[in-house]
Design a protein around this motif. Sequence first.
Motif, PDB file in Angstrom:
ATOM      1  N   ALA A  41       0.843  -1.203   0.000  1.00  0.00           N
ATOM      2  CA  ALA A  41       0.000   0.000   0.000  1.00  0.00           C
ATOM      3  C   ALA A  41       0.877   1.251   0.000  1.00  0.00           C
ATOM      4  O   ALA A  41       0.510   2.277  -0.581  1.00  0.00           O
ATOM      5  CB  ALA A  41      -0.930  -0.005   1.201  1.00  0.00           C
ATOM      6  N   ASP A  45       0.124   2.463  -5.736  1.00  0.00           N
ATOM      7  CA  ASP A  45      -1.102   3.221  -5.520  1.00  0.00           C
ATOM      8  C   ASP A  45      -2.287   2.259  -5.605  1.00  0.00           C
ATOM      9  O   ASP A  45      -3.003   2.219  -6.595  1.00  0.00           O
ATOM     10  CB  ASP A  45      -1.206   4.306  -6.595  1.00  0.00           C
ATOM     11  CG  ASP A  45      -2.388   5.215  -6.351  1.00  0.00           C
ATOM     12  OD1 ASP A  45      -2.786   5.349  -5.182  1.00  0.00           O
ATOM     13  OD2 ASP A  45      -2.911   5.759  -7.338  1.00  0.00           O
ATOM     14  N   LEU A  46      -2.449   1.461  -4.555  1.00  0.00           N
ATOM     15  CA  LEU A  46      -3.584   0.528  -4.554  1.00  0.00           C
ATOM     16  C   LEU A  46      -4.341   0.605  -3.233  1.00  0.00           C
ATOM     17  O   LEU A  46      -3.830   1.121  -2.235  1.00  0.00           O
ATOM     18  CB  LEU A  46      -3.131  -0.903  -4.845  1.00  0.00           C
ATOM     19  CG  LEU A  46      -1.938  -1.529  -4.132  1.00  0.00           C
ATOM     20  CD1 LEU A  46      -2.269  -1.849  -2.692  1.00  0.00           C
ATOM     21  CD2 LEU A  46      -1.516  -2.801  -4.843  1.00  0.00           C
ATOM     22  N   LEU A  47      -5.558   0.107  -3.260  1.00  0.00           N
ATOM     23  CA  LEU A  47      -6.366   0.082  -2.043  1.00  0.00           C
ATOM     24  C   LEU A  47      -6.257  -1.291  -1.408  1.00  0.00           C
ATOM     25  O   LEU A  47      -6.242  -2.295  -2.116  1.00  0.00           O
ATOM     26  CB  LEU A  47      -7.838   0.324  -2.373  1.00  0.00           C
ATOM     27  CG  LEU A  47      -8.234   1.692  -2.913  1.00  0.00           C
ATOM     28  CD1 LEU A  47      -9.728   1.685  -3.241  1.00  0.00           C
ATOM     29  CD2 LEU A  47      -7.938   2.758  -1.883  1.00  0.00           C
ATOM     30  N   SER A  49      -8.238  -3.917   0.685  1.00  0.00           N
ATOM     31  CA  SER A  49      -9.628  -4.187   1.055  1.00  0.00           C
ATOM     32  C   SER A  49      -9.752  -4.401   2.569  1.00  0.00           C
ATOM     33  O   SER A  49      -8.899  -5.023   3.190  1.00  0.00           O
ATOM     34  CB  SER A  49     -10.094  -5.442   0.310  1.00  0.00           C
ATOM     35  OG  SER A  49     -11.358  -5.838   0.769  1.00  0.00           O
ATOM     36  N   THR A  50     -10.826  -3.885   3.139  1.00  0.00           N
ATOM     37  CA  THR A  50     -11.110  -4.145   4.552  1.00  0.00           C
ATOM     38  C   THR A  50     -12.204  -5.204   4.619  1.00  0.00           C
ATOM     39  O   THR A  50     -13.306  -5.002   4.115  1.00  0.00           O
ATOM     40  CB  THR A  50     -11.578  -2.850   5.260  1.00  0.00           C
ATOM     41  OG1 THR A  50     -10.578  -1.846   5.064  1.00  0.00           O
ATOM     42  CG2 THR A  50     -11.775  -3.074   6.754  1.00  0.00           C
ATOM     43  N   GLU A 101     -16.250  -2.928  -1.199  1.00  0.00           N
ATOM     44  CA  GLU A 101     -14.813  -2.715  -1.390  1.00  0.00           C
ATOM     45  C   GLU A 101     -14.470  -2.703  -2.883  1.00  0.00           C
ATOM     46  O   GLU A 101     -13.625  -1.949  -3.333  1.00  0.00           O
ATOM     47  CB  GLU A 101     -14.012  -3.806  -0.671  1.00  0.00           C
ATOM     48  CG  GLU A 101     -14.149  -3.774   0.847  1.00  0.00           C
ATOM     49  CD  GLU A 101     -13.641  -2.467   1.437  1.00  0.00           C
ATOM     50  OE1 GLU A 101     -12.424  -2.258   1.444  1.00  0.00           O
ATOM     51  OE2 GLU A 101     -14.478  -1.654   1.879  1.00  0.00           O
ATOM     52  N   ARG A 104     -15.609   0.580  -4.237  1.00  0.00           N
ATOM     53  CA  ARG A 104     -14.691   1.646  -3.807  1.00  0.00           C
ATOM     54  C   ARG A 104     -13.480   1.681  -4.753  1.00  0.00           C
ATOM     55  O   ARG A 104     -13.048   2.744  -5.189  1.00  0.00           O
ATOM     56  CB  ARG A 104     -14.244   1.316  -2.367  1.00  0.00           C
ATOM     57  CG  ARG A 104     -13.545   2.436  -1.633  1.00  0.00           C
ATOM     58  CD  ARG A 104     -13.577   2.164  -0.128  1.00  0.00           C
ATOM     59  NE  ARG A 104     -12.767   1.044   0.316  1.00  0.00           N
ATOM     60  CZ  ARG A 104     -11.501   1.129   0.695  1.00  0.00           C
ATOM     61  NH1 ARG A 104     -10.886   2.302   0.657  1.00  0.00           N
ATOM     62  NH2 ARG A 104     -10.836   0.077   1.127  1.00  0.00           N
ATOM     63  N   ALA A 105     -12.935   0.503  -5.081  1.00  0.00           N
ATOM     64  CA  ALA A 105     -11.761   0.432  -5.954  1.00  0.00           C
ATOM     65  C   ALA A 105     -12.119   0.878  -7.373  1.00  0.00           C
ATOM     66  O   ALA A 105     -11.384   1.619  -8.018  1.00  0.00           O
ATOM     67  CB  ALA A 105     -11.212  -0.984  -5.964  1.00  0.00           C
ATOM     68  N   SER A 108     -12.388   4.579  -7.631  1.00  0.00           N
ATOM     69  CA  SER A 108     -11.111   5.290  -7.499  1.00  0.00           C
ATOM     70  C   SER A 108     -10.163   4.958  -8.647  1.00  0.00           C
ATOM     71  O   SER A 108      -9.107   5.569  -8.791  1.00  0.00           O
ATOM     72  CB  SER A 108     -10.435   4.927  -6.169  1.00  0.00           C
ATOM     73  OG  SER A 108      -9.883   3.629  -6.262  1.00  0.00           O
ATOM     74  N   ARG A 110      -8.353   2.405  -8.863  1.00  0.00           N
ATOM     75  CA  ARG A 110      -7.135   1.752  -8.362  1.00  0.00           C
ATOM     76  C   ARG A 110      -7.314   0.241  -8.246  1.00  0.00           C
ATOM     77  O   ARG A 110      -8.423  -0.271  -8.248  1.00  0.00           O
ATOM     78  CB  ARG A 110      -6.786   2.335  -6.985  1.00  0.00           C
ATOM     79  CG  ARG A 110      -6.252   3.742  -7.113  1.00  0.00           C
ATOM     80  CD  ARG A 110      -5.676   4.234  -5.827  1.00  0.00           C
ATOM     81  NE  ARG A 110      -6.679   4.924  -5.045  1.00  0.00           N
ATOM     82  CZ  ARG A 110      -6.467   5.380  -3.817  1.00  0.00           C
ATOM     83  NH1 ARG A 110      -5.314   5.208  -3.227  1.00  0.00           N
ATOM     84  NH2 ARG A 110      -7.429   6.003  -3.172  1.00  0.00           N
ATOM     85  N   LEU A 112      -7.303  -3.252  -6.212  1.00  0.00           N
ATOM     86  CA  LEU A 112      -7.749  -3.603  -4.857  1.00  0.00           C
ATOM     87  C   LEU A 112      -7.004  -4.855  -4.404  1.00  0.00           C
ATOM     88  O   LEU A 112      -6.998  -5.868  -5.106  1.00  0.00           O
ATOM     89  CB  LEU A 112      -9.260  -3.867  -4.857  1.00  0.00           C
ATOM     90  CG  LEU A 112      -9.879  -4.154  -3.488  1.00  0.00           C
ATOM     91  CD1 LEU A 112      -9.873  -2.892  -2.618  1.00  0.00           C
ATOM     92  CD2 LEU A 112     -11.321  -4.666  -3.639  1.00  0.00           C
TER      93      LEU A 112
END
Length: 206
Positions: A41, A45-47, A49-50, A101, A104-105, A108, A110, A112
């Motif tokens: 991370a 530039d990546l997300l 995941s939660t 999630e 979200r990616a 953005s 980006r 994930l």
Amino acid sequence: MHEAGTIGPSGPHAPSCTGRNLVVISGPSGAGKTTVARALADRLDLLVSTSATTRPPRRGEADGVDYYFLSPQEFQQRLAENRFVEWAEVFGHRYGTPIEELERARKSGRMLLLEIDVQGGIQIKKKFPEALAILLLPPDDRTLRERLSRRGTESPQDVEARFAKAQEEVRMAREAGCYDAEVVNDQLAKTINEVVSIILTRRKQA
Ligand code: ADP
Ligand code: 5GP
């Protein structure tokens, strides 16, 4: 490991995702997934995941940061609503990747990163064959046991349970044949460079 979700999300919560922006990291508990995911991370530039889990928080873990900590009833409710891309029961607790999630990616633009167990990784690859799945391995059994113990987050019994499952997890991943790469986590800096290189190669192809 006992059971895992097999039914894919559909209906209003279904994700619009080809899988080309997904990176899965799996491997035995203590292999270094969280450590590597955090480093990635920072480097890329990546997300990250939660996940949601019914496991109680460990000391220092925060809701919505490390996990979404749910009661078994809340988890079951979300499962019934098809709100997980994948889910599995691991060491007596349920874990799942919320569909939000992926959204979200996507928004953005980006990649994930999913740090999930092999049961979950297999589900992701079935739904999204273009996802990149990496299996992270400890250098050897002795090192794995040492790292699990030194982490200090589990009781000695839980350390043993995680150690005992390690070989099964690796065997399951290899038998499924859907992991694209295996990386041995010996020297951390080398491991991170290797994983970064695998991801960047995929990104260029995407
Ligand atoms: P996982 O998320 O796979 O369960 P962790 O990332 O929590 O594993 O790592 C387990 C323990 O091993 C942690 O204490 C971490 O700091 C340590 N660790 C991870 N990678 C290395 C490495 N390459 N060398 C030494 N210690 C490591
Ligand atoms: P821990 O309790 O140590 O945080 O995680 C235990 C195991 O659950 C690890 O192998 C971790 O990768 C896995 N895990 C965490 N989140 C998820 C998830 O959303 N789905 C699945 N299938 N496994 C997860």
